[in-house]
Design a protein around this motif. Structure first.
Motif, mmCIF file in Angstrom:
data_model
loop_
_atom_site.group_PDB
_atom_site.id
_atom_site.type_symbol
_atom_site.label_atom_id
_atom_site.label_comp_id
_atom_site.label_asym_id
_atom_site.label_seq_id
_atom_site.Cartn_x
_atom_site.Cartn_y
_atom_site.Cartn_z
ATOM 1 N N GLY A 68 0.814 -1.217 0.000
ATOM 2 C CA GLY A 68 0.000 0.000 0.000
ATOM 3 C C GLY A 68 0.842 1.258 0.000
ATOM 4 O O GLY A 68 0.479 2.262 -0.632
ATOM 5 N N ALA A 69 1.994 1.221 0.693
ATOM 6 C CA ALA A 69 2.886 2.379 0.733
ATOM 7 C C ALA A 69 3.425 2.698 -0.655
ATOM 8 O O ALA A 69 3.541 3.869 -1.044
ATOM 9 C CB ALA A 69 4.031 2.128 1.702
ATOM 10 N N VAL A 70 3.748 1.660 -1.425
ATOM 11 C CA VAL A 70 4.236 1.866 -2.792
ATOM 12 C C VAL A 70 3.120 2.437 -3.669
ATOM 13 O O VAL A 70 3.335 3.371 -4.447
ATOM 14 C CB VAL A 70 4.769 0.540 -3.382
ATOM 15 C CG1 VAL A 70 5.080 0.693 -4.866
ATOM 16 C CG2 VAL A 70 6.018 0.097 -2.627
ATOM 17 N N ILE A 71 1.911 1.891 -3.521
ATOM 18 C CA ILE A 71 0.771 2.387 -4.313
ATOM 19 C C ILE A 71 0.474 3.839 -3.961
ATOM 20 O O ILE A 71 0.278 4.693 -4.839
ATOM 21 C CB ILE A 71 -0.465 1.503 -4.077
ATOM 22 C CG1 ILE A 71 -0.220 0.092 -4.611
ATOM 23 C CG2 ILE A 71 -1.695 2.120 -4.741
ATOM 24 C CD1 ILE A 71 -1.308 -0.904 -4.236
ATOM 25 N N GLY A 72 0.418 4.143 -2.645
ATOM 26 C CA GLY A 72 0.130 5.510 -2.220
ATOM 27 C C GLY A 72 1.176 6.491 -2.709
ATOM 28 O O GLY A 72 0.849 7.603 -3.147
ATOM 29 N N TYR A 73 2.441 6.090 -2.652
ATOM 30 C CA TYR A 73 3.529 6.945 -3.136
ATOM 31 C C TYR A 73 3.361 7.208 -4.630
ATOM 32 O O TYR A 73 3.468 8.349 -5.091
ATOM 33 C CB TYR A 73 4.868 6.257 -2.869
ATOM 34 C CG TYR A 73 6.092 7.089 -3.204
ATOM 35 C CD1 TYR A 73 6.831 7.685 -2.188
ATOM 36 C CD2 TYR A 73 6.524 7.269 -4.522
ATOM 37 C CE1 TYR A 73 7.964 8.443 -2.475
ATOM 38 C CE2 TYR A 73 7.642 8.019 -4.818
ATOM 39 C CZ TYR A 73 8.358 8.600 -3.798
ATOM 40 O OH TYR A 73 9.468 9.350 -4.091
ATOM 41 N N TRP A 74 3.116 6.138 -5.404
ATOM 42 C CA TRP A 74 2.963 6.280 -6.856
ATOM 43 C C TRP A 74 1.790 7.190 -7.193
ATOM 44 O O TRP A 74 1.893 8.051 -8.083
ATOM 45 C CB TRP A 74 2.767 4.907 -7.495
ATOM 46 C CG TRP A 74 2.767 4.951 -9.001
ATOM 47 C CD1 TRP A 74 3.835 4.838 -9.837
ATOM 48 C CD2 TRP A 74 1.613 5.153 -9.851
ATOM 49 N NE1 TRP A 74 3.438 4.944 -11.140
ATOM 50 C CE2 TRP A 74 2.083 5.145 -11.187
ATOM 51 C CE3 TRP A 74 0.257 5.328 -9.613
ATOM 52 C CZ2 TRP A 74 1.230 5.307 -12.278
ATOM 53 C CZ3 TRP A 74 -0.599 5.499 -10.691
ATOM 54 C CH2 TRP A 74 -0.106 5.482 -11.997
ATOM 55 N N LEU A 75 0.679 7.022 -6.493
ATOM 56 C CA LEU A 75 -0.486 7.876 -6.742
ATOM 57 C C LEU A 75 -0.174 9.329 -6.392
ATOM 58 O O LEU A 75 -0.574 10.246 -7.115
ATOM 59 C CB LEU A 75 -1.680 7.372 -5.932
ATOM 60 C CG LEU A 75 -2.295 6.052 -6.399
ATOM 61 C CD1 LEU A 75 -3.329 5.560 -5.388
ATOM 62 C CD2 LEU A 75 -2.943 6.215 -7.774
ATOM 63 N N GLY A 76 0.523 9.534 -5.283
ATOM 64 C CA GLY A 76 0.901 10.894 -4.927
ATOM 65 C C GLY A 76 1.810 11.526 -5.955
ATOM 66 O O GLY A 76 1.704 12.720 -6.248
ATOM 67 N N GLU A 77 2.696 10.717 -6.521
ATOM 68 C CA GLU A 77 3.656 11.231 -7.495
ATOM 69 C C GLU A 77 3.019 11.498 -8.853
ATOM 70 O O GLU A 77 3.363 12.478 -9.523
ATOM 71 C CB GLU A 77 4.792 10.221 -7.664
ATOM 72 C CG GLU A 77 5.935 10.700 -8.546
ATOM 73 C CD GLU A 77 7.069 9.690 -8.608
ATOM 74 O OE1 GLU A 77 8.209 10.103 -8.899
ATOM 75 O OE2 GLU A 77 6.829 8.496 -8.361
ATOM 76 N N HIS A 78 2.059 10.656 -9.260
ATOM 77 C CA HIS A 78 1.555 10.720 -10.629
ATOM 78 C C HIS A 78 0.072 11.094 -10.763
ATOM 79 O O HIS A 78 -0.348 11.458 -11.859
ATOM 80 C CB HIS A 78 1.769 9.367 -11.328
ATOM 81 C CG HIS A 78 3.195 8.962 -11.438
ATOM 82 N ND1 HIS A 78 4.079 9.562 -12.315
ATOM 83 C CD2 HIS A 78 3.916 8.019 -10.760
ATOM 84 C CE1 HIS A 78 5.271 9.000 -12.199
ATOM 85 N NE2 HIS A 78 5.203 8.071 -11.255
ATOM 86 N N ALA A 79 -0.698 10.973 -9.684
ATOM 87 C CA ALA A 79 -2.146 11.140 -9.849
ATOM 88 C C ALA A 79 -2.774 12.067 -8.816
ATOM 89 O O ALA A 79 -3.988 12.024 -8.602
ATOM 90 C CB ALA A 79 -2.823 9.762 -9.799
ATOM 91 N N TRP A 80 -1.954 12.896 -8.179
ATOM 92 C CA TRP A 80 -2.453 13.757 -7.104
ATOM 93 C C TRP A 80 -3.585 14.661 -7.571
ATOM 94 O O TRP A 80 -4.658 14.692 -6.975
ATOM 95 C CB TRP A 80 -1.306 14.565 -6.525
ATOM 96 C CG TRP A 80 -1.693 15.646 -5.547
ATOM 97 C CD1 TRP A 80 -1.387 16.967 -5.629
ATOM 98 C CD2 TRP A 80 -2.435 15.501 -4.328
ATOM 99 N NE1 TRP A 80 -1.882 17.653 -4.550
ATOM 100 C CE2 TRP A 80 -2.543 16.777 -3.734
ATOM 101 C CE3 TRP A 80 -3.029 14.421 -3.703
ATOM 102 C CZ2 TRP A 80 -3.213 16.993 -2.539
ATOM 103 C CZ3 TRP A 80 -3.706 14.633 -2.494
ATOM 104 C CH2 TRP A 80 -3.784 15.912 -1.936
ATOM 105 N N GLU A 81 -3.369 15.407 -8.643
ATOM 106 C CA GLU A 81 -4.390 16.349 -9.103
ATOM 107 C C GLU A 81 -5.638 15.623 -9.589
ATOM 108 O O GLU A 81 -6.756 16.122 -9.445
ATOM 109 C CB GLU A 81 -3.822 17.232 -10.232
ATOM 110 C CG GLU A 81 -2.717 18.184 -9.773
ATOM 111 C CD GLU A 81 -3.188 19.149 -8.688
ATOM 112 O OE1 GLU A 81 -4.385 19.520 -8.689
ATOM 113 O OE2 GLU A 81 -2.355 19.536 -7.835
#
Length: 204
Positions: A68-81
């Protein structure tokens, strides 16, 4: 509590399911990304029911949290907006913005400053998802990020497993009551150990 109480009760029911280990793994992933219920809610009754498997269950929960930490990081990096409107509906944006500001300030100090902040975050009354999203948005280095997630979440689930393995239900209730001081003591011990290994390696 109309939202959280049913989720809490459902997590307790999941603990009695034949598929409980997989459900614990899935819950741990979801909690690191968006879900409001912490996996310890499910881990505790599972460990109480089968104390000899407490550490195994803690390992399953930690593995799920790291996914989940990897998924959350990736989403924060690429899909925040993209997902920001949805997170606004879940009342998470303000918390994540605060996490972003703090982590950016720590990044100015050093990546290891962020590491210790995230380790301590494992015992702060702040959802893990705030740290995972904020870390991805800021761009925390992967080494420090994954180490911090492992230590920060690992000490929670394994302390819980250890308490139940040794003392059963009474110890689990005591750990719930004293989780903060126990967590800080564990953090200090980890900091001393890491510092010792660091200076020893430099001396060598």
């Amino acid at each position: 509590m109309k939202l959280f109480a049913p989720l809490y009760e459902r997590a307790i029911r999941w603990a009695a399911s034949p598929h409980a280990p997989w459900l614990l793994f899935a819950l741990s992933i979801a909690e690191a990304v968006f879900f409001p219920i912490m996996p310890e809610i499910m881990l505790a009754p599972m460990a109480l029911a089968q104390p000899k498997r407490a550490f195994r269950y803690a390992g399953i929960s930690l593995a799920g949290s790291l996914v989940g930490a990897v998924i959350g990081y990736w989403l924060g990096e690429h899909a925040w907006e993209l997902v920001k409107p949805l997170l606004a509906e879940l009342h998470m944006v303000d918390k994540i913005d605060a996490g972003i500001a703090t982590i950016r300030a720590k990044m100015v100090e050093s990546p290891w400053g962020v590491f210790w902040f995230l380790v301590l975050g494992g015992f702060m009354p702040i959802p893990m998802k705030v740290f995972t999203w904020a870390s991805g948005i800021v761009g925390v280095p992967w080494l420090q990020y994954l180490l911090a997630m492992t230590v920060g979440r690992g000490k929670r689930v394994f302390l819980l497993a250890l308490a139940i393995r040794i003392g059963g239900e009474r110890a689990e209730r005591a750990l719930h009551r004293w989780i903060e001081p126990v967590g800080w003591i564990a953090t200090v011990l980890i900091a001393v150990l890491v510092g010792y290994l660091y200076f020893k390696s430099r001396g060598a």
